[in-house]
Design a protein around this motif. Structure first.
Motif, PDB file in Angstrom:
ATOM      1  N   ASP A 296      -0.192   1.475 -11.186  1.00  0.00           N
ATOM      2  CA  ASP A 296       1.202   1.035 -11.192  1.00  0.00           C
ATOM      3  C   ASP A 296       1.577   0.627 -12.605  1.00  0.00           C
ATOM      4  N   LEU A 297       2.729   1.106 -13.070  1.00  0.00           N
ATOM      5  CA  LEU A 297       3.271   0.727 -14.361  1.00  0.00           C
ATOM      6  C   LEU A 297       4.664   0.145 -14.158  1.00  0.00           C
ATOM      7  N   THR A 298       5.019  -0.825 -14.979  1.00  0.00           N
ATOM      8  CA  THR A 298       6.349  -1.420 -14.875  1.00  0.00           C
ATOM      9  C   THR A 298       6.882  -1.695 -16.269  1.00  0.00           C
ATOM     10  N   LEU A 299       8.177  -1.510 -16.459  1.00  0.00           N
ATOM     11  CA  LEU A 299       8.841  -1.752 -17.732  1.00  0.00           C
ATOM     12  C   LEU A 299      10.115  -2.532 -17.472  1.00  0.00           C
ATOM     13  N   GLU A 331      -0.369  -3.259  -3.490  1.00  0.00           N
ATOM     14  CA  GLU A 331      -1.353  -2.216  -3.251  1.00  0.00           C
ATOM     15  C   GLU A 331      -2.772  -2.781  -3.254  1.00  0.00           C
ATOM     16  N   ARG A 332      -3.452  -2.775  -2.108  1.00  0.00           N
ATOM     17  CA  ARG A 332      -4.816  -3.266  -1.942  1.00  0.00           C
ATOM     18  C   ARG A 332      -4.995  -4.644  -2.589  1.00  0.00           C
ATOM     19  N   SER A 333      -4.051  -5.532  -2.333  1.00  0.00           N
ATOM     20  CA  SER A 333      -4.082  -6.862  -2.949  1.00  0.00           C
ATOM     21  C   SER A 333      -5.313  -7.658  -2.537  1.00  0.00           C
ATOM     22  N   GLY A 334      -5.923  -7.330  -1.381  1.00  0.00           N
ATOM     23  CA  GLY A 334      -7.105  -8.049  -0.946  1.00  0.00           C
ATOM     24  C   GLY A 334      -8.281  -7.918  -1.890  1.00  0.00           C
ATOM     25  N   VAL A 335      -8.293  -6.860  -2.725  1.00  0.00           N
ATOM     26  CA  VAL A 335      -9.380  -6.697  -3.693  1.00  0.00           C
ATOM     27  C   VAL A 335      -9.421  -7.878  -4.647  1.00  0.00           C
ATOM     28  N   PHE A 336      -8.256  -8.453  -4.983  1.00  0.00           N
ATOM     29  CA  PHE A 336      -8.176  -9.528  -5.959  1.00  0.00           C
ATOM     30  C   PHE A 336      -8.471 -10.909  -5.358  1.00  0.00           C
ATOM     31  N   GLY A 366       3.983  -4.046 -17.867  1.00  0.00           N
ATOM     32  CA  GLY A 366       2.622  -4.289 -17.417  1.00  0.00           C
ATOM     33  C   GLY A 366       2.039  -3.081 -16.708  1.00  0.00           C
ATOM     34  N   ALA A 367       0.750  -3.162 -16.436  1.00  0.00           N
ATOM     35  CA  ALA A 367       0.032  -2.093 -15.745  1.00  0.00           C
ATOM     36  C   ALA A 367      -0.938  -2.719 -14.754  1.00  0.00           C
ATOM     37  N   ARG A 368      -1.185  -1.992 -13.668  1.00  0.00           N
ATOM     38  CA  ARG A 368      -2.084  -2.467 -12.620  1.00  0.00           C
ATOM     39  C   ARG A 368      -2.812  -1.274 -12.020  1.00  0.00           C
ATOM     40  N   VAL A 369      -4.137  -1.351 -11.922  1.00  0.00           N
ATOM     41  CA  VAL A 369      -4.922  -0.272 -11.342  1.00  0.00           C
ATOM     42  C   VAL A 369      -5.840  -0.865 -10.276  1.00  0.00           C
ATOM     43  N   VAL A 370      -5.987  -0.154  -9.172  1.00  0.00           N
ATOM     44  CA  VAL A 370      -6.833  -0.626  -8.087  1.00  0.00           C
ATOM     45  C   VAL A 370      -7.413   0.595  -7.386  1.00  0.00           C
ATOM     46  N   GLY A 371      -8.655   0.462  -6.911  1.00  0.00           N
ATOM     47  CA  GLY A 371      -9.258   1.613  -6.251  1.00  0.00           C
ATOM     48  C   GLY A 371     -10.648   1.320  -5.729  1.00  0.00           C
ATOM     49  N   ARG A 372     -11.308   2.386  -5.317  1.00  0.00           N
ATOM     50  CA  ARG A 372     -12.650   2.302  -4.762  1.00  0.00           C
ATOM     51  C   ARG A 372     -13.437   3.539  -5.191  1.00  0.00           C
ATOM     52  N   MET A 373     -14.648   3.310  -5.683  1.00  0.00           N
ATOM     53  CA  MET A 373     -15.541   4.400  -6.060  1.00  0.00           C
ATOM     54  C   MET A 373     -16.945   4.046  -5.609  1.00  0.00           C
ATOM     55  N   GLY A 374     -17.535   4.932  -4.811  1.00  0.00           N
ATOM     56  CA  GLY A 374     -18.850   4.624  -4.276  1.00  0.00           C
ATOM     57  C   GLY A 374     -18.764   3.373  -3.418  1.00  0.00           C
ATOM     58  N   GLY A 375     -19.653   2.445  -3.670  1.00  0.00           N
ATOM     59  CA  GLY A 375     -19.603   1.179  -2.953  1.00  0.00           C
ATOM     60  C   GLY A 375     -18.861   0.099  -3.690  1.00  0.00           C
ATOM     61  N   TRP A 376     -18.134   0.470  -4.762  1.00  0.00           N
ATOM     62  CA  TRP A 376     -17.441  -0.504  -5.603  1.00  0.00           C
ATOM     63  C   TRP A 376     -15.952  -0.559  -5.265  1.00  0.00           C
ATOM     64  N   ASP A 377     -15.421  -1.760  -5.102  1.00  0.00           N
ATOM     65  CA  ASP A 377     -13.979  -2.015  -5.119  1.00  0.00           C
ATOM     66  C   ASP A 377     -13.643  -2.631  -6.468  1.00  0.00           C
ATOM     67  N   PHE A 378     -12.533  -2.212  -7.062  1.00  0.00           N
ATOM     68  CA  PHE A 378     -12.168  -2.760  -8.367  1.00  0.00           C
ATOM     69  C   PHE A 378     -10.658  -2.840  -8.500  1.00  0.00           C
TER      70      PHE A 378
END
Length: 593
Positions: A296-299, A331-336, A366-378
């Motif tokens: 997510d990007l915002t200006l 977006e996937r706010s529970g990760v934080f 600002g910028a915001r990135v969230v995702g899942r790779m393998g067993g990692w949430d980030f």
């Protein structure tokens, strides 16, 4: 083949076939026709749909539904389609009282919960009513409170729903685009966990697929209880959404001069005109970098369309925790989530773009990135705000990672936050946490956080006195014995300026013991519980009691769904200094009970 060998071979073959059928996921077929989402279920595309037969979750787990109920699933490569065909012997009593998005109001419901990552911890939920109202929410931490609310009703995405009443009951259709989900395709195949259910409001009855025993709280929202479904030919869409905005403002005011101070205006029409105008423009961008990573990007961010907070009167001496409703942070706010007890947490997104009084502070970008790779949430974000009369321009950022260990419901992780002002001030925090769930249902949580603070012209603040420790052991179940034990400590200098902390400088202890019963079919009651609990906060400053409570009670739910409870509780508060509730309303220092 000898008879003895053949007789041995057939059972072995049967076991292998049965094992293979058990381990493979159920298939959601691809439609061979188009579907129009109008709630009528008369399209050719439903001919080869997977039909799910539902059973009761409440009031009698495993029993047949009191009303005919079936759910259909199919996909077309771009979207998942879900349909409900619900009969009702008294269709005039079907409840559909609300038309507002994300409001239920005790209505009948058709729900689909999708664990799109198939990780047994996170999911997206979609509900509709006989009036076609859309309700969506995100679910984290397998529906358990682990540092933050597991249900986020403020999450919204793009999907469609429609419903129709019929003489036999009601029916509904949903279209959920795969671009609105996050998932990991594997050679054109995707496995997702799915829970589907119906709520008959007037009967307080819930029927569900797959069959569940109802032992766990919040069962219909637990991704770990979903059944795996396999989808072939699903397209991983890289969604790109651009939302620009433009605001224009112009005002004109006519002032009448003060004749006593300006006598020359006494004989003239001395009116003056004050004019003001302003324009603002900006945009938000959401990009599906991959099927399981979102940027997510915002200006020059605008939050004018955000729903207002509920009005709350604060009669305590502590700050209120208010939920985040801005879509940029959903977006996937529970990760934080990184909770340190009660509502306190290391990262609280409402610290960005709002001052201490809840008034907007301009976000330049600002910028915001969230995702899942393998067993990692980030997840990570970075945002820059503009200076105000009371606050400097600030750069704020957070990074969070966690990895599943032992089983899908256990993890280890960490978080880092920073808040840097252009006046030389800075605040950093880090945290380490672990949640371990055992097969018995027992769960252990350990979290440690520490802050480092710098103010111009003042010594840096750090060390153990700026740390916070939270530990808990618990078992939550709807039947049998359950318990919770909490021990926590917070240093006097702990100050997460990008987080939320209601208290500082304390040690805490809390305990609860509970026993619950589920009643069988034919009983006038569905469940009953009784509990005993107590806890306290003690100030580090003087070892005095800051807050405490002790109580016992019980509750029961009737077969008709009515809850009744009784609770006896005592409270104690110790004030070292007075505090003001409102202008002229002051609570003096002292001990209260």
């Amino acid at each position: 083949m000898p008879t003895t060998i053949r007789r041995a071979f057939v059972p072995i073959l049967s076991i292998v076939v049965l094992w293979g059928a058990t381990c493979s996921a159920t298939t959601i077929p691809e439609t061979d026709g188009s579907i129009t989402v109008d709630g009528k279920l008369d399209d050719e595309g439903w001919r080869n749909a997977r039909v799910l037969r539902l059973v009761q979750l409440e009031p009698v787990p495993g029993a047949n539904p009191s009303e005919p109920s079936e759910i259909l699933l199919v996909h077309d490569g771009d979207a998942l389609y879900a349909a409900a065909r619900f009969g009702d012997s008294e269709p005039e009593l079907i409840r559909a009282n609300n038309l507002k998005r994300d409001e239920r109001m005790g209505d009948d419901l058709f729900g689909v919960v999708i664990d799109s990552f198939n990780d047994d911890t996170s999911a997206l939920a979609f509900y509709t009513t006989p009036a076609g109202t859309r309700i969506d929410e995100s679910i984290s931490n397998d529906g358990e409170w682990k540092g933050g609310p597991p249900i986020n009703p403020n999450w919204n995405t793009f999907w469609d729903a429609s419903a129709q009443r019929t003489p036999e009951g009601w029916q509904a259709e949903m279209r959920i685009p795969f671009s609105s989900l996050r998932f990991r395709p594997d050679q054109g195949k995707v496995v997702m966990g799915v829970l589907c259910w119906r709520k008959i409001a007037r009967k307080s009855e819930m029927v569900i697929y797959p069959a569940l025993d109802g032992q766990l709280y919040n069962s219909p929202r637990r991704p770990s209880l979903a059944e795996d479904f396999e989808l072939e030919g699903v397209k991983a869409s890289r969604q790109l959404l651009i939302t620009p905005y433009f605001l224009g403002e112009m005002s004109r005011r006519t002032d009448v001069p003060d004749v006593e101070k300006n006598p020359e205006f006494a004989t003239t029409l001395g009116y003056s005109v004050v004019e003001a105008q302003d324009t603002q423009a900006g945009l938000d961008l959401k990009w599906g970098v991959t099927s399981d990573v979102t940027l997510d990007l915002t200006l020059n961010t605008d939050f004018a369309q955000v729903e207002a907070d509920d009005a709350v009167v604060n009669l305590s001496r502590f700050d209120l925790f208010m939920p985040e409703k801005r879509l940029f942070f959903q977006e996937r706010s529970g990760v934080f989530d990184f909770g340190t007890g009660d509502a306190s947490r290391v990262f609280y997104s409402r610290r960005i773009g709002l001052d201490d009084d809840g008034l907007p502070v301009r976000i330049l970008g600002g910028a915001r990135v969230v995702g899942r790779m393998g067993g990692w949430d980030f997840g990570a974000l970075d945002m820059q705000t503009e200076a105000t009369d009371d606050m400097p321009a600030e750069n704020m950022g957070v990074a969070r990672v966690r990895r599943q260990v032992f089983n899908p419901l256990s993890y280890v992780g960490g978080i880092v936050t920073r808040r840097i002002g252009n006046d030389g001030s800075s605040n950093q925090a880090y945290g380490l946490d672990s949640v371990v769930r055992f097969a018995t249902g027992d769960e252990i949580t350990v979290r440690w956080a520490q802050t480092f603070d710098t103010e111009p012209g003042e010594p840096d603040v750090g060390g153990l006195d700026s740390g916070r420790l939270f530990t808990s052991v618990q078992r939550r179940t709807r039947e049998g014995w359950g318990y919770t034990a909490v021990a926590a400590w917070c240093g006097p200098d702990y100050s997460p300026e990008l987080g939320f902390s209601a208290r500082e400088g304390f040690r805490q202890a809390y305990g609860e013991v509970r026993h619950s019963w589920l009643q069988g079919a034919g009983s006038r009651f569905r469940s009953a519980s009784t509990w005993l609990d107590g806890g306290a906060y003690w100030r580090l400053e003087d070892d005095g009691l800051d807050s405490g409570h002790f109580g016992f009670g019980g509750n029961t739910q009737t077969a008709g769904g009515t809850w009744m409870w009784a609770d006896v509780r005592g409270f104690a508060e110790g004030l070292l200094e007075s505090f003001e509730l409102d202008d002229g309303v002051e609570v003096p220092e002292g001990d209260y009970s």
